[in-house]
Design a protein around this motif. Structure first.
Motif, PDB file in Angstrom:
ATOM      1  N   SER A 230     -60.968 -11.534  29.812  1.00  0.00           N
ATOM      2  CA  SER A 230     -60.261 -11.490  31.090  1.00  0.00           C
ATOM      3  C   SER A 230     -59.207 -12.562  31.240  1.00  0.00           C
ATOM      4  O   SER A 230     -58.147 -12.334  31.796  1.00  0.00           O
ATOM      5  CB  SER A 230     -61.259 -11.670  32.226  1.00  0.00           C
ATOM      6  OG  SER A 230     -62.123 -10.579  32.284  1.00  0.00           O
ATOM      7  N   ASP A 259     -68.486  -4.987  30.085  1.00  0.00           N
ATOM      8  CA  ASP A 259     -68.235  -5.974  31.150  1.00  0.00           C
ATOM      9  C   ASP A 259     -66.719  -6.060  31.310  1.00  0.00           C
ATOM     10  O   ASP A 259     -66.027  -6.693  30.523  1.00  0.00           O
ATOM     11  CB  ASP A 259     -68.830  -7.335  30.775  1.00  0.00           C
ATOM     12  CG  ASP A 259     -68.432  -8.419  31.765  1.00  0.00           C
ATOM     13  OD1 ASP A 259     -67.980  -8.075  32.875  1.00  0.00           O
ATOM     14  OD2 ASP A 259     -68.578  -9.608  31.427  1.00  0.00           O
ATOM     15  N   SER A 291     -66.286  -7.549  38.880  1.00  0.00           N
ATOM     16  CA  SER A 291     -66.335  -8.395  40.075  1.00  0.00           C
ATOM     17  C   SER A 291     -65.769  -7.658  41.280  1.00  0.00           C
ATOM     18  O   SER A 291     -64.785  -6.930  41.158  1.00  0.00           O
ATOM     19  CB  SER A 291     -65.493  -9.658  39.884  1.00  0.00           C
ATOM     20  OG  SER A 291     -65.983 -10.441  38.837  1.00  0.00           O
ATOM     21  N   LYS A 294     -62.113  -9.721  42.359  1.00  0.00           N
ATOM     22  CA  LYS A 294     -60.921  -9.871  41.508  1.00  0.00           C
ATOM     23  C   LYS A 294     -59.949  -8.756  41.887  1.00  0.00           C
ATOM     24  O   LYS A 294     -59.623  -8.598  43.041  1.00  0.00           O
ATOM     25  CB  LYS A 294     -61.318  -9.847  40.039  1.00  0.00           C
ATOM     26  CG  LYS A 294     -62.094 -11.107  39.631  1.00  0.00           C
ATOM     27  CD  LYS A 294     -62.400 -11.117  38.153  1.00  0.00           C
ATOM     28  CE  LYS A 294     -63.145 -12.383  37.748  1.00  0.00           C
ATOM     29  NZ  LYS A 294     -63.639 -12.281  36.360  1.00  0.00           N
TER      30      LYS A 294
HETATM   31  C1  LIG Z   1     -64.827 -12.897  35.964  1.00  0.00           C
HETATM   32  C2  LIG Z   1     -65.666 -12.362  34.906  1.00  0.00           C
HETATM   33  C3  LIG Z   1     -67.050 -12.590  34.920  1.00  0.00           C
HETATM   34  C4  LIG Z   1     -67.716 -13.385  36.002  1.00  0.00           C
HETATM   35  O1  LIG Z   1     -67.595 -12.713  37.221  1.00  0.00           O
HETATM   36  P1  LIG Z   1     -67.912 -13.420  38.623  1.00  0.00           P
HETATM   37  O2  LIG Z   1     -67.723 -12.344  39.622  1.00  0.00           O
HETATM   38  O3  LIG Z   1     -66.960 -14.544  38.748  1.00  0.00           O
HETATM   39  O4  LIG Z   1     -69.322 -13.874  38.551  1.00  0.00           O
HETATM   40  C5  LIG Z   1     -67.792 -12.052  33.905  1.00  0.00           C
HETATM   41  N1  LIG Z   1     -67.212 -11.332  32.905  1.00  0.00           N
HETATM   42  C6  LIG Z   1     -65.892 -11.099  32.868  1.00  0.00           C
HETATM   43  C7  LIG Z   1     -65.313 -10.289  31.742  1.00  0.00           C
HETATM   44  C8  LIG Z   1     -65.076 -11.605  33.874  1.00  0.00           C
HETATM   45  O5  LIG Z   1     -63.752 -11.380  33.838  1.00  0.00           O
END
Ligand SMILES: *Cc1c(COP(=O)(O)O)cnc(C)c1O
Length: 465
Positions: A230, A259, A291, A294
């Motif tokens: 990310s 993820d 998330s 985001k």
């Molecule tokens: C931002 C992110 C996380 C963590 O997410 P949060 O909502 O901040 O806990 C985990 N994995 C990826 C790929 C991310 O971009």
């Protein structure tokens, strides 16, 4: 320092200080016990100064210094309360500034839904106990084209729950190029440790092939986990298999989890490199996680979507109880999901921000300058690059407009002054100058910025005379 006469003998006593105006003020703010703690901190500070020989001893001096120290503590306490700040950094999802701003409609709903009781876990038709997130899960399901979906506290929690619930004590295959760290606290290897799943690395930092994944499978393999990089981008001789390729080569018993991180819904051709939950599910991911705060543009949350049987298992897990969302998050996510579904994108502040035209930003910049009284030599409007930030769409700039300040103060001093405005203005420093990027400033905040800038001119001219 005299050895026989300890200068600390003149330190004021807690009880006496509690009766001073500063002590009374402290009591008004944090109660008697809180005030005592603050007074003791004040005394400790003065004691330190006396011991170091930085202030003269003497009863009145030390009492004055202690009162000043107490006032200082109170000011800090007030200054550090959670408050509105103006994000002029140009970083749309600034984790330190609370990531995605939430729409006003949400707060209007919130005052009645959250200010009173709500149907969080009751079915209003039958009067019976229902599951938390009933309609939210349904909306997420519709939006993502998933069999099932639900939300937990954040995406870190979502990944933890998936690993713990579906792969504890077994192996999970991850590419060496995807052992990510997001922000301060999310390191994938550490999440594995906590979850009880065993990490099995495959491939190399820059190249991992479908064959690497295929060969890694054995009786111990529970899952392939693909994690989106990310917040960084690798360029050059880089490749890793897509979700579709992994779906094609994996054993049927191995789960494929993506993820995704940002939860981008692929609007208007923006950020074509960002993975989206809809596409990953369509390409064969069994589950995706992302998330809420985001690029989805909602409150802090982690969404888990995909196969019905897997979602049901995760929801039954005791860990889910510890990671579940509260009613405020449920309301915020539900509202955000409705806005996505009905394509009312401009009601999601993040999207409104992304879509404002350069001309509109230039006009606002010129208006702010006019109102602030900053002259030609003191500031200029310039083109800038805003960023998505918050660990999303790395390297993807968004064209923007900024106000660059040219005053005789150092950029650090200028920044500190702007931060001390009634509503703190947080800019960024570029080429040794403070720039206020307007992409992330809400239009209703322009007035405040103009005010802060005009006070800045006063401050600078006072310091020069
Ligand atoms: C931002 C992110 C996380 C963590 O997410 P949060 O909502 O901040 O806990 C985990 N994995 C990826 C790929 C991310 O971009």
């Amino acid at each position: 320092m005299s050895k026989t006469q300890d200068p600390r003998r003149h330190l004021p006593r807690t009880d006496d200080l509690l009766e001073t105006p500063s002590g009374k003020k402290a009591e008004g703010m944090v109660g008697r016990e809180g005030a005592k703690a603050i007074v003791r901190r004040g005394i400790a500070k003065v004691e330190e100064q006396v011991t170091a020989g930085r202030i003269e001893s003497g009863r009145d001096k030390l009492r004055g210094a202690a009162e000043a120290a107490i006032e200082d503590e109170l000011l800090t306490l007030d200054r550090r309360r959670l408050q509105h700040v103006i994000n002029a950094t140009g970083v749309m999802l600034h984790t330190n500034l609370g990531r995605a701003p939430l729409g006003r409609s949400l707060f209007e709903k919130g005052s009645s839904v959250l200010g009173g009781y709500c149907n969080l876990e009751i079915d209003l038709e039958t009067g019976e106990r229902g599951g938390r997130g009933g309609v939210l899960d349904d909306l997420l399901r519709l939006l993502l084209g998933a069999e099932a979906a639900f939300a937990v506290n954040n995406n870190a929690a979502a990944v933890l729950l998936v690993l713990h619930g579906l792969a504890r004590g077994r192996e999970v295959v991850v590419s060496r190029g995807e052992l990510i760290q997001i922000g301060g606290g999310f390191r994938l290897p550490d999440v594995f440790e906590t979850s009880g799943a065993r990490l099995k690395e495959v491939g190399t930092t820059n190249i991992t092939t479908a064959e690497d994944y295929r060969m890694s499978q054995g009786p111990e393999t529970a899952m392939f986990l693909k994690a989106h990089s990310s917040n960084y981008r690798m360029e050059g001789f880089v490749s890793s298999p897509s979700i579709a390729e992994l779906a094609a080569i994996k054993d049927p018993a191995v789960l494929l989890v993506h993820d995704i991180g940002s939860g981008w819904m692929a609007y208007e051709g923006l950020f074509p490199d960002e993975p989206t939950p809809v596409r990953s599910l369509a390409e064969g991911a069994d589950l995706v996680t992302f998330s809420g705060d985001k690029l989805f543009g909602g409150p802090q949350a982690g969404v888990i979507a995909g196969r019905n049987d897997l979602v049901a298992r995760l929801k039954r897990s005791p860990l889910h109880r510890a990671l579940r969302i509260d009613k405020a998050t449920a309301l915020g996510l539900e509202e955000t999901a409705r806005l996505h579904l009905s394509a009312r994108l401009d009601d999601i502040p993040l999207f409104r921000m992304m879509r404002v035209s350069i001309e509109a930003l230039r006009k606002r910049g010129a208006r702010i300058l006019r109102k602030s009284g900053l002259g030609k030599g003191q500031a200029r409007i310039l083109s800038t690059q805003a960023a998505v930030g918050g660990g999303s769409a790395p390297g993807m700039g968004v064209e923007s407009v900024g106000i660059e300040i040219h005053l005789p103060w150092s950029p650090e001093r200028t920044s500190a002054f702007l931060r001390s405005a009634p509503i703190s203005v947080i800019g960024r420093i570029r080429d040794d100058k403070v720039v206020l990027d307007l992409r992330t400033v809400l239009p209703e905040e322009d007035e405040e910025i103009a005010g802060a800038l005009s006070r800045l001119i006063d401050g600078v001219s006072r310091s020069e005379t």
